[in-house]
Scaffold this motif. Structure first.
Motif, PDB file in Angstrom:
ATOM      1  N   ASP A   1       0.839  -1.193   0.000  1.00 56.07           N
ATOM      2  CA  ASP A   1       0.000   0.000   0.000  1.00 56.07           C
ATOM      3  C   ASP A   1       0.876   1.246   0.000  1.00 56.07           C
ATOM      4  O   ASP A   1       2.061   1.198   0.326  1.00 56.07           O
ATOM      5  CB  ASP A   1      -0.966   0.008   1.192  1.00 56.07           C
ATOM      6  CG  ASP A   1      -0.242   0.131   2.523  1.00 56.07           C
ATOM      7  OD1 ASP A   1       0.042   1.261   2.932  1.00 56.07           O
ATOM      8  OD2 ASP A   1       0.045  -0.913   3.147  1.00 56.07           O
ATOM      9  N   ILE A   2       0.274   2.351  -0.368  1.00 56.42           N
ATOM     10  CA  ILE A   2       1.008   3.587  -0.602  1.00 56.42           C
ATOM     11  C   ILE A   2       1.797   4.040   0.621  1.00 56.42           C
ATOM     12  O   ILE A   2       2.898   4.574   0.500  1.00 56.42           O
ATOM     13  CB  ILE A   2       0.031   4.711  -1.060  1.00 56.42           C
ATOM     14  CG1 ILE A   2       0.775   5.994  -1.442  1.00 56.42           C
ATOM     15  CG2 ILE A   2      -1.013   5.003  -0.006  1.00 56.42           C
ATOM     16  CD1 ILE A   2       1.545   5.901  -2.710  1.00 56.42           C
ATOM     17  N   CYS A   3       1.264   3.823   1.814  1.00 57.44           N
ATOM     18  CA  CYS A   3       1.917   4.322   3.017  1.00 57.44           C
ATOM     19  C   CYS A   3       2.945   3.352   3.594  1.00 57.44           C
ATOM     20  O   CYS A   3       3.520   3.621   4.648  1.00 57.44           O
ATOM     21  CB  CYS A   3       0.871   4.680   4.073  1.00 57.44           C
ATOM     22  SG  CYS A   3      -0.126   6.127   3.636  1.00 57.44           S
ATOM     23  N   SER A   4       3.159   2.228   2.911  1.00 54.28           N
ATOM     24  CA  SER A   4       4.165   1.266   3.367  1.00 54.28           C
ATOM     25  C   SER A   4       5.511   1.482   2.707  1.00 54.28           C
ATOM     26  O   SER A   4       6.451   0.737   2.970  1.00 54.28           O
ATOM     27  CB  SER A   4       3.687  -0.168   3.079  1.00 54.28           C
ATOM     28  OG  SER A   4       2.543  -0.477   3.843  1.00 54.28           O
ATOM     29  N   ILE A   5       5.605   2.470   1.841  1.00 58.27           N
ATOM     30  CA  ILE A   5       6.827   2.683   1.065  1.00 58.27           C
ATOM     31  C   ILE A   5       7.514   3.962   1.514  1.00 58.27           C
ATOM     32  O   ILE A   5       6.927   5.044   1.470  1.00 58.27           O
ATOM     33  CB  ILE A   5       6.512   2.756  -0.436  1.00 58.27           C
ATOM     34  CG1 ILE A   5       5.817   1.466  -0.891  1.00 58.27           C
ATOM     35  CG2 ILE A   5       7.775   2.988  -1.245  1.00 58.27           C
ATOM     36  CD1 ILE A   5       5.292   1.528  -2.293  1.00 58.27           C
TER      37      ILE A   5
END
Length: 317
Positions: A298-302
């Motif tokens: 997901d976007i906030c895991s990167i």
């Protein structure tokens, strides 16, 4: 002919049994680590933040670097620069630390129990700023789309180093509330967020705030200084005693510091091959611990990597 047939059959049988073993061996190959991928990156894949968009906040515990995102929130970025040039934040404080949510800095005199007679003047900065919760999609900006979709938006990806969500139907895009992102505090009125009260996300990503608040950038360095502070005991994490508030020593634009004091940092370009490889490694991580890759991210895991410019890295430019 019979011998040749039996020989071919034997070779085929060996391949049938060997291919799954080879495939399993290939599948079990450890995923490259972030350090390994970054070590192979090229100088062109790194960028130096514009010093006009880089805030240097000095706390008693150390330095915090914040990169503004003027392509997404230009009015707020301009107002914040005006405030910083006037040294508005110098001597103000971190007034609120809410567990698993945000750390906020503001004028303590403006709080509900503050001394309103001591509220700091905004000087030449604007008291109200038009809401910049979203912006029209700009196809000229770099865009690295994530392949796995999103719960909160039709599309998500990265642009200019920031996590971004998009809605092609409405033609709008916006910065997302991921860990380390910096937003503008406001009252109920959409225009009341002028940049004089800022917060950094320190917990699980509160994506429900997307498109309801202006997100003006992200913390490049110093997140441990903001996320490890004592939590406030009052509702929403406000400190109940002035003595608990953490004084901000200064906030300056990097461009206005002497050259020797300007932060020497680089950020990995999110439209680079190395960043794409990092995304793939996140999605398909396999090593001694991760035996089952998630296959999604997901976007906030990167995290977007940042590094100090050393003599070695500087020589590559």
């Amino acid at each position: 002919m019979i011998r040749r047939y039996h020989l071919a059959a034997a070779v085929l049988a060996c391949l049938v049994f060997a291919l799954p073993a080879l495939a399993e061996k290939e599948k079990a190959k450890p995923t490259p680590t972030t350090s390994q991928l970054l070590a192979k990156s090229t100088p062109a894949e790194w960028r130096r933040p514009d010093p006009q968009n880089l805030l240097v906040m000095q706390l008693p515990s150390g330095r915090v670097l914040i990169e503004l995102a003027p392509d997404f929130t230009p009015l707020h970025a301009a107002n914040i620069r005006t405030l910083v040039r006037q040294h508005y934040f110098d001597g103000l404080a971190i007034v609120r630390v809410q567990d698993n949510f945000v750390t906020q800095w503001d004028d303590p005199a403006g709080d509900d129990n503050g001394d309103k007679s001591r509220i700091r003047s905004l000087g030449k900065a604007k008291a109200t700023v038009a809401p910049e919760f979203t912006r029209p999609i700009d196809t000229k900006l770099p865009w690295t789309k994530l392949p796995d979709g999103d719960v909160y938006a039709p599309e998500v990806g990265f642009s200019e180093g920031f996590p971004v969500a998009r809605d092609p139907t409405s033609g709008q895009e916006w910065l997302t509330h991921c860990y380390g992102m910096v937003g503008v505090g406001r009252d109920n009125g959409p225009e009341t967020g002028n940049g004089s009260a800022l917060y950094a996300v320190i917990g699980q990503s509160p994506r429900r705030l997307d498109r309801n608040l202006a997100v003006i950038g992200r913390v490049l360095d110093g997140m441990p200084l903001l996320s490890s502070l004592p939590r406030g005991a009052e509702p929403m994490g406000f400190y109940d005693k002035p003595s608990q508030q953490i004084t901000i020593q200064s906030v300056q634009l990097a461009a206005e510091l002497p050259a020797a004091q300007q932060p020497a940092i680089e950020v990995l370009r999110t439209d680079s091959k190395t960043f794409l490889a990092l995304i793939d490694a996140k999605r398909n991580r396999r090593d001694a611990f991760y035996t089952v890759p998630a296959g999604k991210v997901d976007i906030c895991s990167i995290d977007v990597p940042m590094r100090e410019i050393t003599t070695t890295t500087a020589g590559k430019h």
